[in-house]
Design an enzyme around this catalytic site. Sequence first.
Site, PDB file in Angstrom:
ATOM      1  N   HIS A  89       1.469   4.546  -3.012  1.00 15.45           N
ATOM      2  CA  HIS A  89       1.719   5.848  -2.901  1.00 15.45           C
ATOM      3  C   HIS A  89       2.909   6.532  -3.742  1.00 15.45           C
ATOM      4  CE1 HIS A  89      -1.680   6.482  -0.241  1.00 15.45           C
ATOM      5  NE2 HIS A  89      -1.003   5.936   0.889  1.00 15.45           N
ATOM      6  N   HIS A 142       3.009   8.980  -6.986  1.00 19.90           N
ATOM      7  CA  HIS A 142       3.892  10.215  -7.032  1.00 19.90           C
ATOM      8  C   HIS A 142       4.687   9.845  -8.199  1.00 19.90           C
ATOM      9  CE1 HIS A 142       7.216  12.606  -4.880  1.00 19.90           C
ATOM     10  NE2 HIS A 142       6.752  13.631  -6.019  1.00 19.90           N
ATOM     11  N   HIS A 185       0.715  -1.310  -0.133  1.00 18.55           N
ATOM     12  CA  HIS A 185       0.215  -0.023   0.045  1.00 18.55           C
ATOM     13  C   HIS A 185       0.967   1.286  -0.004  1.00 18.55           C
ATOM     14  CE1 HIS A 185      -3.351   2.845   1.064  1.00 18.55           C
ATOM     15  NE2 HIS A 185      -2.364   3.311   1.928  1.00 18.55           N
ATOM     16  N   GLU A 186       1.786   1.543   0.906  1.00 18.88           N
ATOM     17  CA  GLU A 186       2.708   2.555   0.887  1.00 18.88           C
ATOM     18  C   GLU A 186       3.635   2.735  -0.612  1.00 18.88           C
ATOM     19  OE1 GLU A 186       2.177   4.513   2.964  1.00 18.88           O
ATOM     20  OE2 GLU A 186       1.071   3.276   4.329  1.00 18.88           O
TER      21      GLU A 186
END
Length: 228
Positions: A100, A104, A96-97
């Site tokens: 991100h 980006h 999940h991280e």
Amino acid sequence: MMFGYIIAAIFGLISWAVSARLKNKFAEYSQTGLRSNLSGAEIAQLMLNDHGIYNVTVHSVEGELTDHYNPANRTVNLSRDVYYGRNAAAAAVAAHECGHAVQHATAYSFLQFRSAMVPVLSVSSRFMPWLILIGFFALRYSVVPLELGIALFSLTTLFSFITLPVEFDASARALAWIDRRKIVTPQEHAMAKDALWWAAMTYVVSALGSLATLLYYIAVLLGARRND
């Protein structure tokens, strides 16, 4: 103001219940070892590499559920349990991280919008609580302080709702990748999906609580205007 306290109490209780459920889910799924036996750190690095992202580093940080991606210094920060964990919960959070980080790298619009709002919110958050407090006590004389406080609070509410697609999209990217990459079995995938769903619910409750509070402030302001 009493009604405002009631709203805060209700959503505070809901938030506590959801957070407690989230912690229980992560504790439960942390007991299930991955068949692939990959750690959270290994999964994160693999996902970054698969997406051609080589300028983001993976770090271990202290705390529980302190995992986050920092776009400012391009780091994926995983709590120790996730960084070293070899289970469904760790896989879900690590991917999940990195979702991100992929957002980006691909200039995902909602993430860009949210990032652009951060400097504004850091400044407005210093004044917003005082303006609202002063606004309530000064209603007999002027509605301007409350109007200004509501304007700043609306930015906070907008930010909380902009966060929702960012979080849901990161989870969708994570789940699709760990499934495609065969990081998890179907059973482990179901656990990862459930864990991320409960994590997303914490953001949903926060956004709804912020909206309810904003509507209450607006109702107070409209009532004061009618009484002028």
